[in-house]
Design a protein around this motif. Structure first.
Motif, PDB file in Angstrom:
ATOM      1  N   ALA A 108       0.836  -1.206   0.000  1.00  0.00           N
ATOM      2  CA  ALA A 108       0.000   0.000   0.000  1.00  0.00           C
ATOM      3  C   ALA A 108       0.868   1.252   0.000  1.00  0.00           C
ATOM      4  CB  ALA A 108      -0.928  -0.008   1.211  1.00  0.00           C
ATOM      5  N   HIS A 109       1.957   1.242   0.749  1.00  0.00           N
ATOM      6  CA  HIS A 109       2.849   2.407   0.798  1.00  0.00           C
ATOM      7  C   HIS A 109       3.474   2.677  -0.572  1.00  0.00           C
ATOM      8  CE1 HIS A 109       2.540   3.017   5.094  1.00  0.00           C
ATOM      9  NE2 HIS A 109       2.720   1.722   5.282  1.00  0.00           N
ATOM     10  N   ALA A 110       3.920   1.624  -1.238  1.00  0.00           N
ATOM     11  CA  ALA A 110       4.512   1.792  -2.568  1.00  0.00           C
ATOM     12  C   ALA A 110       3.467   2.272  -3.572  1.00  0.00           C
ATOM     13  CB  ALA A 110       5.130   0.478  -3.036  1.00  0.00           C
ATOM     14  N   LEU A 111       2.234   1.766  -3.447  1.00  0.00           N
ATOM     15  CA  LEU A 111       1.165   2.205  -4.337  1.00  0.00           C
ATOM     16  C   LEU A 111       0.845   3.681  -4.123  1.00  0.00           C
ATOM     17  CD1 LEU A 111      -0.888   1.553  -6.517  1.00  0.00           C
ATOM     18  CD2 LEU A 111      -2.429   0.712  -4.730  1.00  0.00           C
ATOM     19  N   ILE A 112       0.840   4.120  -2.886  1.00  0.00           N
ATOM     20  CA  ILE A 112       0.620   5.543  -2.586  1.00  0.00           C
ATOM     21  C   ILE A 112       1.682   6.392  -3.282  1.00  0.00           C
ATOM     22  CG2 ILE A 112       0.707   7.300  -0.768  1.00  0.00           C
ATOM     23  CD1 ILE A 112      -0.552   5.135   1.107  1.00  0.00           C
ATOM     24  N   GLU A 113       2.945   6.003  -3.123  1.00  0.00           N
ATOM     25  CA  GLU A 113       4.036   6.751  -3.761  1.00  0.00           C
ATOM     26  C   GLU A 113       3.877   6.786  -5.280  1.00  0.00           C
ATOM     27  OE1 GLU A 113       7.954   5.570  -2.585  1.00  0.00           O
ATOM     28  OE2 GLU A 113       7.404   5.531  -0.463  1.00  0.00           O
TER      29      GLU A 113
ATOM     30  N   ARG B 173      -7.963   9.352  -8.583  1.00  0.00           N
ATOM     31  CA  ARG B 173      -6.666   8.935  -8.044  1.00  0.00           C
ATOM     32  C   ARG B 173      -6.439   9.529  -6.656  1.00  0.00           C
ATOM     33  NH1 ARG B 173      -2.186  11.578  -8.033  1.00  0.00           N
ATOM     34  NH2 ARG B 173      -3.042  13.113  -9.447  1.00  0.00           N
ATOM     35  N   GLU B 174      -6.744  10.813  -6.489  1.00  0.00           N
ATOM     36  CA  GLU B 174      -6.533  11.486  -5.200  1.00  0.00           C
ATOM     37  C   GLU B 174      -7.378  10.877  -4.084  1.00  0.00           C
ATOM     38  OE1 GLU B 174      -4.321  13.762  -4.271  1.00  0.00           O
ATOM     39  OE2 GLU B 174      -3.441  13.747  -6.283  1.00  0.00           O
ATOM     40  N   ILE B 175      -8.589  10.447  -4.404  1.00  0.00           N
ATOM     41  CA  ILE B 175      -9.456   9.820  -3.395  1.00  0.00           C
ATOM     42  C   ILE B 175      -8.869   8.483  -2.966  1.00  0.00           C
ATOM     43  CG2 ILE B 175     -11.730   8.768  -3.021  1.00  0.00           C
ATOM     44  CD1 ILE B 175     -12.889  11.074  -4.718  1.00  0.00           C
ATOM     45  N   LEU B 176      -8.379   7.703  -3.932  1.00  0.00           N
ATOM     46  CA  LEU B 176      -7.766   6.421  -3.580  1.00  0.00           C
ATOM     47  C   LEU B 176      -6.520   6.632  -2.728  1.00  0.00           C
ATOM     48  CD1 LEU B 176      -7.734   3.374  -3.719  1.00  0.00           C
ATOM     49  CD2 LEU B 176      -6.453   3.549  -5.865  1.00  0.00           C
ATOM     50  N   ILE B 177      -5.719   7.624  -3.054  1.00  0.00           N
ATOM     51  CA  ILE B 177      -4.534   7.926  -2.243  1.00  0.00           C
ATOM     52  C   ILE B 177      -4.950   8.224  -0.811  1.00  0.00           C
ATOM     53  CG2 ILE B 177      -2.698   9.627  -1.851  1.00  0.00           C
ATOM     54  CD1 ILE B 177      -2.473   9.870  -4.928  1.00  0.00           C
TER      55      ILE B 177
ATOM     56  N   LYS C  57      -3.961   6.054   2.480  1.00  0.00           N
ATOM     57  CA  LYS C  57      -3.246   6.674   3.597  1.00  0.00           C
ATOM     58  C   LYS C  57      -3.990   6.453   4.908  1.00  0.00           C
ATOM     59  CE  LYS C  57      -0.640  10.270   1.213  1.00  0.00           C
ATOM     60  NZ  LYS C  57      -0.478  11.725   1.014  1.00  0.00           N
ATOM     61  N   ARG C  58      -5.306   6.581   4.877  1.00  0.00           N
ATOM     62  CA  ARG C  58      -6.097   6.337   6.096  1.00  0.00           C
ATOM     63  C   ARG C  58      -5.979   4.887   6.529  1.00  0.00           C
ATOM     64  NH1 ARG C  58     -11.787   9.571   5.429  1.00  0.00           N
ATOM     65  NH2 ARG C  58     -10.892  11.515   4.712  1.00  0.00           N
ATOM     66  N   GLN C  59      -6.037   3.972   5.565  1.00  0.00           N
ATOM     67  CA  GLN C  59      -5.961   2.545   5.881  1.00  0.00           C
ATOM     68  C   GLN C  59      -4.611   2.193   6.484  1.00  0.00           C
ATOM     69  OE1 GLN C  59      -8.664   0.536   5.181  1.00  0.00           O
ATOM     70  NE2 GLN C  59      -7.704  -1.179   6.204  1.00  0.00           N
ATOM     71  N   THR C  60      -3.536   2.725   5.911  1.00  0.00           N
ATOM     72  CA  THR C  60      -2.206   2.399   6.425  1.00  0.00           C
ATOM     73  C   THR C  60      -1.939   3.116   7.747  1.00  0.00           C
ATOM     74  OG1 THR C  60      -1.193   4.109   5.037  1.00  0.00           O
ATOM     75  CG2 THR C  60      -1.219   1.862   4.166  1.00  0.00           C
TER      76      THR C  60
END
Length: 120
Positions: A54-59, A91-95, A99-102
Motif C-alpha cells: 500500500a505504501h509503494a502504491l501511494i508513492e 486517483r486522489e481519493i484512492l490515495i 493513507k487512512r488505511q495504512t
C-alpha cells in the motif's frame, strides 16, 4: 496489482484510455491482471503484473501528479463485448483512502483488496 513494462527501456506504469480521460488499472490478483493483458493481444506482451505494498502504491499514485486523474478498479478484459462498465475512482481519493488505511494500521488481509479498502 499494477501493470508495468512497455516497449521502451525501463518499466512504465500502464494507463488506459477511458471516455473521461486516462486511468491506471489496478487489479485484485495476478490472474485478473494477466487476463486483462492477454485480452489486449500483442500489446500486452511487453507488460506484466507487479504486486506492491500500500505504501509503494501511494508513492506511485502520487508520482503520477496531474497526468492521470483516475484509477480503474479491476477493469474487465478488453475483448469482452456488450459495453462493460469500468469502476473508476479519482486517483486522489484512492490515495487518501490508502493513507487512512495504512495510518490506522488495519490489516488488509482476508477479502479482496477493494472490499477490504472500502469496507465491504
Amino acid at each position: 496489482m499494477v501493470i508495468v513494462g512497455g516497449p521502451e527501456t525501463g518499466d512504465e506504469l500502464l494507463a488506459i484510455v477511458l471516455d473521461d480521460g486516462e486511468a491506471i488499472p489496478l487489479f485484485d490478483s495476478v490472474e485478473e491482471a494477466k487476463e486483462f493483458l492477454d485480452s489486449t493481444g500483442d500489446f500486452g506482451k511487453d507488460w506484466h503484473a507487479q504486486e506492491m505494498s500500500a505504501h509503494a502504491l501511494i508513492e506511485l499514485l502520487e508520482y503520477q501528479g496531474e497526468e492521470v486523474e483516475f484509477v480503474a478498479l479491476s477493469p474487465p478484459p478488453e475483448n469482452l463485448e456488450g459495453g462493460m462498465e469500468v469502476q473508476v475512482i479519482y486517483r486522489e481519493i484512492l490515495i487518501d483512502l490508502l493513507k487512512r488505511q495504512t495510518a490506522a494500521d488495519t490489516p488488509l488481509e482476508g477479502k479482496g483488496f477493494w472490499r477490504r479498502l472500502f469496507g465491504r
